[in-house]
Design an enzyme around this catalytic site. Sequence first.
Site: not given
Ligand code: NDP
Ligand code: 2IT
Length: 449
Positions: A90, A111, A114, A126, A165-166, A210, A241, A381
Site C-alpha cells: 500500500k 511506507q 508508517k 510505492k 496518490g502522491d 494527510t 493536497n 486509504s
Molecule cells: P501535490 O502534488 O498535491 O503538491 C506538492 C506541492 O509541493 C506543490 O505545491 C509543489 O509545487 C511542491 N513541490 C513538489 N515537488 C517540489 C520540489 N521538488 N521543490 C519544491 N516544491 C515542490 O503533492 P502532495 O501534497 O500529495 O504531497 C506533498 C508531500 O506529502 C510529498 O512529500 C508526499 O510524498 C507527501 N505525502 C502525501 C500524501 C498524500 O496523501 N497525498 C500522504 C503522505 C505524505 P509545484 O506545484 O510548484 O510543483
Molecule cells: O506517502 C503516503 O503515505 C501517501 N502518498 C499516501 C499513500 C496511500 O496509499 O494513501
Amino acid sequence: MTPVLSSLLDDVLRRNAGEPEFHQAAREVLGSLGPVIEANPHYARAAVLERITEPERQLIFRVPWTDDEGTIRVNRGFRVEFNSALGPYKGGLRFHPSVTLGTVKFLGFEQIFKNALTGLPIGGGKGGSDFDPKGRSDAEVMRFCQSFMTELYRHLGEYTDVPAGDIGVGAREIGYLFGQYKRITNRYESGVLTGKGVGWGGSLVRTEATGFGAVVFAQRMLATRGRSFDGARVLVSGSGNVALYAIQKVHQLGGTVVACSDSSGVVYDRDGIDFELLRQLKEVERARLSEYAARRPSAEYRANGDIWALAAETPIDVAIPCATQNELDATAAATLAGNGVAAVVEGANMPCTPEAVQVLRAADVLFAPGKAANAGGVATSALEMQQNASRDAWTFEYAEQRLDDIMTGIHDRCAETAERYGAPGDYVLGANVAGFVRVADAMLALGVI
Ligand code: NDP
Ligand code: 2IT
C-alpha cells in the site's frame, strides 16, 4: 550506531549504489534500532534487518504515450513492492520529473513503518514515474495514465497491491488509472486504488486526511508542553493536497497560517492564507501560486523565496513542511529554532535533512517525523478499502472521528515507545521502533519470507 547495524548499513549502501534518498531513509531508520536489536537478539538471528531493507519485488517499465501534437513520448514507470507482512502493498504513486528508482525505494521503505504505525492491515509499497504532468492537457494526462496502467495492472489487486496518490497524482489521475484497470480486467474492483472520487467508491475525508492528520498529530504533541494551535502563527510549505488541508485544519483549531509556497516561490499573507481562495486556485483552476497574490491585497508573492526565512521576519510558532524531501535544511532549522518556533511537523515525506533534525533536537524543538505525522492519508486509504470491501459509505463526521482516533493512537504509541527506550519526547525513535517491531514480529511469524 552499533557495529552490527553500521556494517548492515554499509551493505545496504553498497548494494543500492547511486540512491542517496534511499540511503538517507535507511540510515535514519537503522540509526534508531540499536536498543531494540540489542534487547531482542532473535531479530538479528532471523536476519530481519537484512530482509526488511530488501524490497520483495521491484518493477520498472516503459510507458509510451502520444502527446496532443502526435509526438510519441517515453517515460519510465516504477512500482516497488517493499513489504507485505502486514497486508497488501500500500502506498502512493508520484508523477514528477525528479522520480528515480531511488526516490521510489526511499518512499516505499518509509511506507512500511508508517503503515505499521497505523495499526491497520497494510503492507508497504510505492510507485510513480518521471512523467511531468505540469502544462499537460487532461487528454495527455489520461493517455499517460492509461499506458501506465496497461503495464501495471497485472501486478495490482485489492489483496495484492493498492496504489493511491502522491505528488502529481490526485483524484483526476486516480480516475483515469481506475478506468483503465476496470476496462482491462472487466472487474469493478473498487479496493484496487484509493483516493477515488466520492461518487464512485472514494471515502469522505481521504482528500483532507494527510493534512488534517498531521495537524491533529501536532496538536497532541504541542499538548505535551501545554501548548495548542489557538492563536498560533504557522508556516506551511507547499500548496498541494497535503498543504491545503493542513492549512484548513490549523484555521479550524484557531491558528493562522501566514505563508505557503510552491516550487517557484512563496506567498506571505499578513491576514492569514484564505483557504477557499487557495483551494479554488489549486484544485479547480490548477493555477500557479503567484496567482493567489494577484487576487489578494494582503498577500505578497516572493519569486524563489525561502519560506523558512520568514521566521526571522515575523513571529512563528509551528512549521509544517508539506512539499517534498529535503526542503528544510540545517540553515532553515537554525532560523526556526533561533526565532522561538516550538514545533516542526513533517507533512511531507522526509522534508527535513538529517542535519536539520539534529539542529532542532539540540534546540529542544518538538519534531514529528513524516512516517508518524503524515500517516493519516494512508490510514484513511485503509478506511476507504474497508468501506469498499463492505460496500458501505461512511459520513464525513464518522470518517474524521476514525482519523482523529488513529492519529491520537499513533502519537501515543510513538511517545510511549520513546519513553520505554529511555528517550522521552524523541518521536523519531518512537516511530521507527514501534513501526519496526510490528512488522518484524509479523515477518518472524510468517517464516523465512
Ligand atoms: P501535490 O502534488 O498535491 O503538491 C506538492 C506541492 O509541493 C506543490 O505545491 C509543489 O509545487 C511542491 N513541490 C513538489 N515537488 C517540489 C520540489 N521538488 N521543490 C519544491 N516544491 C515542490 O503533492 P502532495 O501534497 O500529495 O504531497 C506533498 C508531500 O506529502 C510529498 O512529500 C508526499 O510524498 C507527501 N505525502 C502525501 C500524501 C498524500 O496523501 N497525498 C500522504 C503522505 C505524505 P509545484 O506545484 O510548484 O510543483
Ligand atoms: O506517502 C503516503 O503515505 C501517501 N502518498 C499516501 C499513500 C496511500 O496509499 O494513501
